[in-house]
Design a protein around this motif. Structure first.
Motif, PDB file in Angstrom:
ATOM      1  N   VAL A  47    -109.717  65.961 -77.078  1.00 20.02           N
ATOM      2  CA  VAL A  47    -108.622  66.872 -77.404  1.00 20.02           C
ATOM      3  C   VAL A  47    -108.570  67.897 -76.277  1.00 20.02           C
ATOM      4  CG1 VAL A  47    -107.784  68.609 -79.044  1.00 20.02           C
ATOM      5  CG2 VAL A  47    -108.972  66.557 -79.880  1.00 20.02           C
ATOM      6  N   PHE A  48    -107.372  68.099 -75.729  1.00 19.88           N
ATOM      7  CA  PHE A  48    -107.214  68.975 -74.574  1.00 19.88           C
ATOM      8  C   PHE A  48    -106.570  70.301 -74.963  1.00 19.88           C
ATOM      9  CE2 PHE A  48    -107.665  64.789 -72.961  1.00 19.88           C
ATOM     10  CZ  PHE A  48    -108.234  64.899 -71.704  1.00 19.88           C
ATOM     11  N   GLY A  49    -107.023  71.373 -74.342  1.00 19.39           N
ATOM     12  CA  GLY A  49    -106.416  72.691 -74.541  1.00 19.39           C
ATOM     13  C   GLY A  49    -105.218  72.861 -73.624  1.00 19.39           C
ATOM     14  N   THR A  50    -104.551  74.023 -73.700  1.00 20.86           N
ATOM     15  CA  THR A  50    -103.373  74.260 -72.854  1.00 20.86           C
ATOM     16  C   THR A  50    -103.755  74.277 -71.373  1.00 20.86           C
ATOM     17  OG1 THR A  50    -103.707  76.607 -73.299  1.00 20.86           O
ATOM     18  CG2 THR A  50    -101.970  75.519 -74.542  1.00 20.86           C
ATOM     19  N   ASP A  51    -105.030  74.532 -71.078  1.00 26.43           N
ATOM     20  CA  ASP A  51    -105.503  74.502 -69.686  1.00 26.43           C
ATOM     21  C   ASP A  51    -105.834  73.069 -69.242  1.00 26.43           C
ATOM     22  OD1 ASP A  51    -107.733  74.011 -71.194  1.00 26.43           O
ATOM     23  OD2 ASP A  51    -108.920  75.688 -70.414  1.00 26.43           O
ATOM     24  N   MET A  52    -105.585  72.100 -70.142  1.00 22.73           N
ATOM     25  CA  MET A  52    -105.813  70.674 -69.871  1.00 22.73           C
ATOM     26  C   MET A  52    -107.288  70.342 -69.645  1.00 22.73           C
ATOM     27  SD  MET A  52    -103.298  68.875 -70.449  1.00 22.73           S
ATOM     28  CE  MET A  52    -102.319  69.834 -71.588  1.00 22.73           C
ATOM     29  N   ARG A  53    -108.139  71.183 -70.182  1.00 22.66           N
ATOM     30  CA  ARG A  53    -109.564  70.836 -70.218  1.00 22.66           C
ATOM     31  C   ARG A  53    -109.906  70.295 -71.596  1.00 22.66           C
ATOM     32  NH1 ARG A  53    -113.183  74.129 -66.734  1.00 22.66           N
ATOM     33  NH2 ARG A  53    -114.469  74.429 -68.575  1.00 22.66           N
ATOM     34  N   VAL A  54    -110.906  69.415 -71.650  1.00 30.79           N
ATOM     35  CA  VAL A  54    -111.342  68.865 -72.939  1.00 30.79           C
ATOM     36  C   VAL A  54    -112.013  69.965 -73.732  1.00 30.79           C
ATOM     37  CG1 VAL A  54    -112.766  67.143 -74.087  1.00 30.79           C
ATOM     38  CG2 VAL A  54    -111.689  66.588 -71.910  1.00 30.79           C
ATOM     39  N   ARG A  55    -111.492  70.219 -74.939  1.00 29.36           N
ATOM     40  CA  ARG A  55    -112.095  71.298 -75.722  1.00 29.36           C
ATOM     41  C   ARG A  55    -112.837  70.794 -76.940  1.00 29.36           C
ATOM     42  NH1 ARG A  55    -107.864  74.689 -79.001  1.00 29.36           N
ATOM     43  NH2 ARG A  55    -108.531  73.449 -80.784  1.00 29.36           N
ATOM     44  N   SER A  56    -112.589  69.547 -77.325  1.00 25.14           N
ATOM     45  CA  SER A  56    -113.344  68.959 -78.427  1.00 25.14           C
ATOM     46  C   SER A  56    -113.141  67.446 -78.380  1.00 25.14           C
ATOM     47  CB  SER A  56    -112.880  69.519 -79.781  1.00 25.14           C
ATOM     48  OG  SER A  56    -111.517  69.205 -80.013  1.00 25.14           O
ATOM     49  N   HIS A  57    -113.870  66.739 -79.233  1.00 20.54           N
ATOM     50  CA  HIS A  57    -113.655  65.298 -79.379  1.00 20.54           C
ATOM     51  C   HIS A  57    -113.522  64.986 -80.860  1.00 20.54           C
ATOM     52  CE1 HIS A  57    -115.481  65.124 -75.298  1.00 20.54           C
ATOM     53  NE2 HIS A  57    -114.773  64.016 -75.174  1.00 20.54           N
ATOM     54  N   GLU A  58    -112.668  64.013 -81.193  1.00 22.99           N
ATOM     55  CA  GLU A  58    -112.602  63.548 -82.573  1.00 22.99           C
ATOM     56  C   GLU A  58    -113.387  62.247 -82.697  1.00 22.99           C
ATOM     57  OE1 GLU A  58    -108.724  62.846 -84.320  1.00 22.99           O
ATOM     58  OE2 GLU A  58    -109.623  62.285 -86.254  1.00 22.99           O
ATOM     59  N   ALA A  59    -114.267  62.207 -83.692  1.00 24.04           N
ATOM     60  CA  ALA A  59    -115.059  61.000 -83.960  1.00 24.04           C
ATOM     61  C   ALA A  59    -114.246  60.061 -84.843  1.00 24.04           C
ATOM     62  CB  ALA A  59    -116.363  61.391 -84.657  1.00 24.04           C
ATOM     63  N   LEU A  60    -114.079  58.833 -84.382  1.00 22.61           N
ATOM     64  CA  LEU A  60    -113.297  57.840 -85.133  1.00 22.61           C
ATOM     65  C   LEU A  60    -114.173  56.621 -85.409  1.00 22.61           C
ATOM     66  CD1 LEU A  60    -110.101  58.446 -83.032  1.00 22.61           C
ATOM     67  CD2 LEU A  60    -110.280  58.867 -85.505  1.00 22.61           C
TER      68      LEU A  60
END
Ligand code: C2E
Ligand code: MG
Ligand code: MG
Ligand code: MG
Length: 269
Positions: A47-60
């Motif tokens: 999941v990317f923030g407005t700065d286009m850095r990864v800010r979290s991951h969703e586990a699927l």
């Protein structure tokens, strides 16, 4: 392949039989075996923030069946929800995600079914697993995912309150897709709204969908909660979502769910 799979390939999976009682019992039995045989996997989508850095991951959740190959959650979560299996799966997911947190380097979101939230000791068990794993609870996000309709009764609300008291974050998943999304807003406290991907899909040419996305972002801003857009598949959608005031983005355009070993961790915040 044939020998190792043994008797498990006698009956083939058939999605057309999902409503069939025999099929349901079969999948249930296979799932119990899968838990014992270590056939489950978590894939992670950034999941990317407005700065286009990864800010979290969703586990699927994925099921690597010895005969059928990779089975997506839609084919077995609903069946698990009809018994205690969903609790066992859920436990496995949280333990796995907690163990993977250190490698991922970002907060991780796990999906939790209303069927799990209905158990009066859900939050306590979650707290125990988090404590046992020794992770920082603020790095775990609980996504309330609605495969079975959620009636936010006293038990569910108590669980959600307790989860937030533990320090975990709560996200409303697929916002706008369920029958009672707006009810949730006043029903319980939460930290994140995830806009259902059906609204994102038509952002380019459907004025109403664009209006709804804008309105959801406005609500999120007023409530001072984060808003993640799901299912971002094109650059144009991303641009529209940015303009609407979305605070985070998730979708195939930005990154697909992948096994931990295949993730580009270097991009993680
Ligand atoms: P979800 O929580 O809304 O997860 C997002 C789904 O959208 C995932 O499907 C993901 O692979 C897919 N997706 C991501 N980006 C895109 C995109 O750009 N376009 C499209 N078309 N799809 C995209 P997946 O992995 O098949 O999971 C489906 C659902 O199964 C999840 O929806 C969630 O409701 C449920 N689920 C998955 N893992 C778990 C779990 O561990 N526990 C429970 N209870 N439910 C789970
Ligand atoms: Mg989710
Ligand atoms: Mg979702
Ligand atoms: Mg969903």
């Amino acid at each position: 392949k044939g020998k190792k799979a043994g008797r498990r390939q006698v009956i083939a999976f058939d999605p057309d039989m999902l409503g069939d009682e025999r099929h349901r019992r079969f999948v249930e039995r296979e799932l119990r075996a899968a838990l014992l045989m270590d056939e489950l996997e978590l894939h992670y989508q950034p999941v990317f923030g407005t700065d286009m850095r990864v800010r979290s991951h969703e586990a699927l959740l994925r099921w690597r069946h010895p005969v059928r190959g990779m089975i997506p959650p839609i084919q077995f979560i609903g069946i698990a929800e009809e018994s205690d299996l969903i609790d066992k799966l859920g436990e496995w997911v949280v333990r796995r995600a907690c163990a993977d947190l250190a490698v991922l380097g970002t907060p991780v979101a796990v999906n939790v079914s209303p069927a799990q939230l209905r158990r009066s000791d859900f939050a306590r068990q979650l707290g125990a697993m988090v404590a046992e794993a020794g992770i920082d609870p603020t790095r775990l996000i609980v996504e309330i995912t609605e495969n079975v309709p959620m009636i936010a009764g006293a038990v569910e609300q108590a669980n959600l309150d307790a989860i937030r008291t533990l320090g975990l974050k709560v996200a409303i998943d697929d916002f706008g897709a369920g029958h009672a999304s707006l009810q949730y807003l006043r029903g319980f406290a939460f930290d994140i709204i995830k806009i259902d991907r059906s609204y994102v899909a038509n952002l380019g040419d459907n004025r109403i969908d664009a209006m709804i996305v804008g309105a959801i972002c406005d609500i999120a801003r007023s409530l001072q909660v984060d808003v993640i857009a799901e299912g971002v598949e094109t650059e144009q959608q991303l641009e529209k979502l940015r303009l609407a005031g979305c605070s985070a983005f998730q979708g195939y355009f930005l990154g697909r769910p992948q096994a931990l070993s295949r993730l580009d961790i270097a991009s993680a915040a």
